[in-house]
Design a protein around this motif. Structure first.
Motif, short mmCIF file in Angstrom:
data_model
loop_
_atom_site.label_atom_id
_atom_site.label_comp_id
_atom_site.label_asym_id
_atom_site.label_seq_id
_atom_site.Cartn_x
_atom_site.Cartn_y
_atom_site.Cartn_z
N UNK A 115 23.11 -12.79 1.04
CA UNK A 115 24.15 -13.15 2.00
C UNK A 115 24.73 -11.85 2.54
N UNK A 116 24.61 -11.64 3.84
CA UNK A 116 25.08 -10.41 4.47
C UNK A 116 26.43 -10.69 5.13
N UNK A 117 27.48 -10.07 4.59
CA UNK A 117 28.82 -10.26 5.12
C UNK A 117 29.71 -11.03 4.18
N UNK A 118 30.80 -10.38 3.70
CA UNK A 118 31.69 -10.99 2.71
C UNK A 118 33.05 -11.32 3.31
N UNK A 119 33.04 -11.79 4.57
CA UNK A 119 34.25 -12.36 5.14
C UNK A 119 34.43 -13.78 4.64
N UNK A 120 35.29 -14.56 5.27
CA UNK A 120 35.53 -15.93 4.80
C UNK A 120 34.26 -16.78 4.75
N UNK A 121 33.38 -16.64 5.75
CA UNK A 121 32.15 -17.43 5.77
C UNK A 121 31.26 -17.08 4.60
N UNK A 122 30.99 -15.79 4.42
CA UNK A 122 30.12 -15.36 3.33
C UNK A 122 30.70 -15.70 1.96
N UNK A 123 32.02 -15.58 1.82
CA UNK A 123 32.66 -15.91 0.54
C UNK A 123 32.56 -17.41 0.24
N UNK A 124 32.78 -18.25 1.26
CA UNK A 124 32.66 -19.70 1.06
C UNK A 124 31.24 -20.08 0.67
N UNK A 125 30.26 -19.46 1.32
CA UNK A 125 28.86 -19.69 0.97
C UNK A 125 28.58 -19.25 -0.46
N UNK A 126 29.08 -18.07 -0.82
CA UNK A 126 28.84 -17.53 -2.16
C UNK A 126 29.43 -18.42 -3.24
N UNK A 170 22.09 -15.48 -6.11
CA UNK A 170 22.31 -14.87 -4.79
C UNK A 170 22.93 -13.49 -4.97
N UNK A 171 22.89 -12.73 -3.88
CA UNK A 171 23.58 -11.44 -3.80
C UNK A 171 24.40 -11.45 -2.52
N UNK A 172 25.68 -11.12 -2.63
CA UNK A 172 26.59 -11.04 -1.49
C UNK A 172 26.88 -9.58 -1.20
N UNK A 173 26.47 -9.12 0.00
CA UNK A 173 26.65 -7.71 0.37
C UNK A 173 27.65 -7.58 1.50
N UNK A 174 28.37 -6.46 1.52
CA UNK A 174 29.26 -6.16 2.63
C UNK A 174 29.27 -4.65 2.87
N UNK A 196 30.85 -23.88 7.79
CA UNK A 196 29.44 -23.51 7.85
C UNK A 196 28.94 -23.02 6.49
N UNK A 197 29.70 -22.09 5.90
CA UNK A 197 29.29 -21.50 4.63
C UNK A 197 29.12 -22.54 3.55
N UNK A 198 30.07 -23.46 3.47
CA UNK A 198 30.00 -24.52 2.47
C UNK A 198 28.80 -25.42 2.72
N UNK A 199 28.60 -25.81 3.99
CA UNK A 199 27.47 -26.69 4.32
C UNK A 199 26.14 -26.01 4.05
N UNK A 200 26.04 -24.72 4.38
CA UNK A 200 24.78 -24.00 4.14
C UNK A 200 24.52 -23.83 2.66
#
Length: 391
Positions: free
Chosen positions: A15-26, A36-40, A315-319
Motif C-alpha cells: 500500500x503506497x501512501x499512509x494518509x487516511x485512505x491508506x490507513x483505512x485500507x491497512x 501487507x506493507x504500508x509505505x509513506x 474506498x480503503x475499507x471497501x478495497x
C-alpha cells in the motif's frame, strides 16, 4: 521520531501512501489477517490538514473497523459534532440541511482536523501490531504475470502480489498502471485557512456562503484562542479566489471575509493557511492487472461538501474487504460509480455557488429557499452529504 520497522522483501499487498485512505485500507487488511506493507514517503504524518469533516457514513466505517465503538468514540471526542449545514448568500440565509434526523448512529457531521483522523486510524493499526514504513518514496512500480516490484528512491525493492496506489492526485502507481485521469481544473484558486475569530452564527453549524466574489465555507474546529470567550474559537475557511497569493496572510483573510460576510466575522489570529488549485477528475479504471487505486489517486474534486477524505476512507475499507475476499473486480464496480456521483455533486455545488451573472444569482436565490421547504429535497441532500446512500 520513533523508529519504524525495516522494509521487508516480500508481502501480499503493498500500500503506497499512509494518509487516511491508506490507513483505512491497512486497518481493514490487518483485521482480515492479510499480509501487507504500508509505505509513506514522509518521515512522519502531517500536522496540518486540508480535510476537516468526517461524515456519518465514514463514522459507520469506523464502527465496522472496531465494532466495540471505541474507534469512532475516540474520533468524536476529538471533534465537534455539527447537526446543521446552512447555505447563505453572503450573510443572508437561504436554506438549511439538518443531519439530526438521519437513519444512522451518527446523525451529524464531525468537524475534526485530518491529522486527528489519521492519528486515530494509526492508533488502531498499531494496536493490531502493524506500523507504517517511513520514509520510503516509491520511485517505480512494475508488474508482471506473477506480481509487482516496487523500487524506492533509495534503491530498495519490495515484491508484492498486488500494489495499491493511495498516493494522491499525482499517484506514482496510477502512472505506472497507465490509467487515465479524466477531467479538468477549476479556473479559480482555493484559499484554505484556519483562524481564530468571532463568527456571528457560532459553532453550531457549517455555512456555505454564495457570493459574486466566490464560494466561502466556514466550519468550526476544536480549540479556541487564548482567553477566548463566547463565539471566539477556531474555524476553517475555504474560499474560491480568482488568483490568491501563494501564502494568504492575516490581512488577506480579514479582507476576504469582510467583503463576503458583511461584518459577521472578526478574525483575531491566523493559525495556518494555504493556496491550492482543485481539479475534478476520476480515474478511467480502478484496476490495471495487479495495480489498484483508492482515494485521491482515483478521484479528486471540489472541497464543497467536504466529501474527499470521506470517500477515500470508504474506498480503503471497501478495497481491503475486496482483497480479503478475492473480489477485486467488484471493488471498482462498487466504488467508481460513487466517485462519479460525488464529483458531479460537488461540481454542481461549486458552480451554483460561484454563478457570476446577476440573473443567474437571482434565480438561484429564489429557487433554493423554495426547494428547501420541501422535506424530500432536504432529506435527500442531507443523505448525499452524509454519504449514507453509498453503504
Amino acid at each position: 521520531m520513533a523508529s519504524t520497522p525495516a522494509l521487508p522483501s516480500r508481502t501480499e499487498v503493498a500500500v503506497v501512501g499512509a494518509g487516511p485512505t491508506g490507513l483505512a485500507l491497512a486497518v481493514t487488511l490487518a483485521e482480515a489477517g492479510v499480509d501487507f506493507v504500508l509505505l509513506d514517503r514522509q518521515a512522519e504524518g502531517a500536522n496540518t490538514s486540508r480535510a476537516a469533516v468526517v461524515h456519518a457514513r465514514t463514522l459507520e466505517v469506523f464502527d465496522e473497523l472496531d465494532p466495540s465503538g471505541a474507534l469512532s468514540a475516540d474520533l468524536v471526542g476529538r471533534g465537534i459534532p455539527v447537526s446543521r449545514f446552512r447555505i447563505r448568500d453572503g450573510a443572508r440565509p437561504l436554506a438549511a440541511v439538518d443531519f439530526d434526523g438521519l437513519p444512522t448512529a451518527h446523525p451529524y457531521a464531525l468537524m475534526v482536523p485530518q491529522y486527528e483522523t489519521e492519528a486515530v486510524l494509526l492508533g488502531r493499526l498499531r494496536a493490531l501490531g502493524v506500523d507504517v514504513h517511513r520514509p520510503h518514496e516509491v520511485a517505480s512500480v512494475t508488474q508482471d504475470a506473477d506480481g509487482v516490484t516496487l523500487t524506492t528512491a533509495a534503491g530498495e525493492t519490495l515484491r508484492a502480489a498486488y500494489a495499491v496506489g493511495a498516493d494522491g492526485m499525482h499517484s506514482t502507481v496510477r502512472t505506472a498502471a497507465g490509467i487515465g485521469f479524466t477531467g479538468s481544473a477549476y479556473d479559480e484558486s482555493f484559499v484554505l485557512a484556519d483562524v481564530v475569530m468571532d463568527w456571528a452564527p457560532g459553532p453550531s453549524e457549517v455555512s456555505l456562503a454564495f457570493g459574486a466574489a466566490g464560494l466561502t465555507v466556514i466550519a468550526p474546529l476544536p480549540g479556541a484562542g487564548a482567553g477566548a470567550e463566547g463565539s471566539r474559537r477556531r474555524y476553517r475557511i475555504v474560499a474560491t479566489v480568482a488568483e490568491a497569493p501563494s501564502s494568504p496572510d492575516l490581512p488577506f483573510v480579514r479582507a476576504l471575509l469582510a467583503e463576503r460576510l458583511r461584518g459577521e466575522a472578526r478574525v483575531h489570529d491566523l493559525v495556518w493557511s494555504s493556496r491550492f488549485r482543485i481539479h475534478h477528475r476520476v480515474a478511467d479504471r480502478y484496476r490495471a492487472g495487479r495495480l489498484l487505486l483508492a482515494g485521491d489517486a482515483a478521484h479528486v474534486h471540489s472541497p464543497a461538501g467536504g466529501q474527499g477524505m470521506n470517500t477515500g476512507i470508504q474506498d480503503g475499507h471497501a478495497l481491503g474487504r475486496a482483497l480479503a475476499a478475492g473480489d477485486l473486480d467488484g471493488y471498482e464496480a462498487r466504488r467508481r460509480p460513487v466517485a462519479l456521483r460525488v464529483v458531479a455533486l460537488t461540481d454542481r455545488m461549486t458552480r451554483v455557488a460561484t454563478a457570476r451573472g446577476r440573473t443567474l444569482r437571482a434565480l438561484r436565490n429564489t429557487l433554493l429557499p423554495a426547494l428547501a421547504r420541501i422535506p424530500a429535497f432536504r432529506n435527500r441532500l442531507a443523505r448525499e452529504l452524509a454519504e449514507l446512500d453509498y453503504r
